[in-house]
Write an enzyme that holds these catalytic residues in place. Structure first.
Site, PDB file in Angstrom:
ATOM      1  N   ASN A 125      31.795  -0.781 -22.458  1.00 26.64           N
ATOM      2  CA  ASN A 125      30.755  -0.972 -22.323  1.00 26.64           C
ATOM      3  C   ASN A 125      29.860  -1.325 -21.320  1.00 26.64           C
ATOM      4  OD1 ASN A 125      29.777   1.114 -24.204  1.00 26.64           O
ATOM      5  ND2 ASN A 125      28.527  -0.688 -25.608  1.00 26.64           N
ATOM      6  N   VAL A 134      26.941   9.230 -20.272  1.00 30.74           N
ATOM      7  CA  VAL A 134      27.967   8.066 -20.973  1.00 30.74           C
ATOM      8  C   VAL A 134      27.695   7.512 -22.162  1.00 30.74           C
ATOM      9  CG1 VAL A 134      30.086   6.904 -21.044  1.00 30.74           C
ATOM     10  CG2 VAL A 134      29.621   8.994 -19.396  1.00 30.74           C
ATOM     11  N   PRO A 135      27.030   7.614 -22.721  1.00 29.40           N
ATOM     12  CA  PRO A 135      25.508   7.315 -24.117  1.00 29.40           C
ATOM     13  C   PRO A 135      26.142   5.644 -24.667  1.00 29.40           C
ATOM     14  CG  PRO A 135      26.870   8.638 -25.659  1.00 29.40           C
ATOM     15  CD  PRO A 135      27.325   8.722 -23.883  1.00 29.40           C
ATOM     16  N   CYS A 136      26.413   4.620 -23.821  1.00 31.33           N
ATOM     17  CA  CYS A 136      26.886   3.350 -23.889  1.00 31.33           C
ATOM     18  C   CYS A 136      25.340   2.915 -24.904  1.00 31.33           C
ATOM     19  CB  CYS A 136      27.135   1.945 -22.963  1.00 31.33           C
ATOM     20  SG  CYS A 136      25.930   2.573 -21.802  1.00 31.33           S
ATOM     21  N   HIS A 137      24.479   3.090 -25.330  1.00 33.84           N
ATOM     22  CA  HIS A 137      23.255   2.850 -25.963  1.00 33.84           C
ATOM     23  C   HIS A 137      23.525   2.738 -27.362  1.00 33.84           C
ATOM     24  CE1 HIS A 137      22.456   7.042 -25.258  1.00 33.84           C
ATOM     25  NE2 HIS A 137      21.558   6.558 -26.258  1.00 33.84           N
TER      26      HIS A 137
END
Length: 173
Positions: A125, A134-137
């Site tokens: 991540n 690429v929504p690592c949040h």
């Protein structure tokens, strides 16, 4: 490897968009994280050259729509990343988390079929080179707290809150 670098204003600061000659998004980083951008590009691609140039209109329009009111437009963007097969598996799973939702690292590890790999999932991540798309949040701690984010916790908080506002059901008139 030649890559093109574009810049885009956003509510969370200027974004750096890195695309390849096919127009695929290779990296998206925040303006004040140039060192991280170059570190990730070097790690994933070795030698590279960044040439100033415009990202494809589809990328710019999808990001503008995301910040205005439509998180769904990001799903159609082509992302091409380096990374290990495990990292790419994690990054693909991140794209499957619906906007407005969050999950824990443990839940993400289960989703990819590796329930004991929480720490490895966290490392993958953190190595994600394509913020927002690429929504690592959307990955949070097991206790529900916002944990580390390459763009900084204030940005993570803003992005999560923004997506939750976008997904509030309309009140009938």
């Amino acid at each position: 490897m030649q890559l093109w670098l574009d810049r885009l204003a956003s509510p969370v600061g200027e974004l750096r968009l890195v695309v390849d000659e096919q127009g695929a998004l290779r990296a998206l980083e925040f303006d004040d994280h140039d060192e991280r951008l170059h570190r990730l590009l070097k790690r994933h691609y070795g030698r590279y050259e960044l040439i100033p140039g415009a990202a494809p209109a589809a990328i710019r329009q999808a990001l503008a729509a995301y910040f205005e009111d439509d998180a769904s437009r990001l799903a159609a963007l082509t992302v091409a990343t380096g990374g290990t097969p495990f990292q790419r598996l994690v990054w693909q799973a991140l794209r499957e988390i619906p906007a407005g939702s969050t999950i824990s690292y443990g839940e993400l590890a289960k989703r990819i079929g590796r329930p004991g790999a929480c720490r490895a999932v966290g490392l993958a991540n953190g190595a994600n080179p394509v913020a927002i798309v690429v929504p690592c949040h959307r990955v949070i701690g097991a206790n529900g707290t916002l944990t580390g984010y390459g763009g900084g916790l204030p940005r993570k908080q803003w992005l999560v809150a923004h997506e939750r506002r976008l997904n509030v059901p309309a009140v009938p008139a």
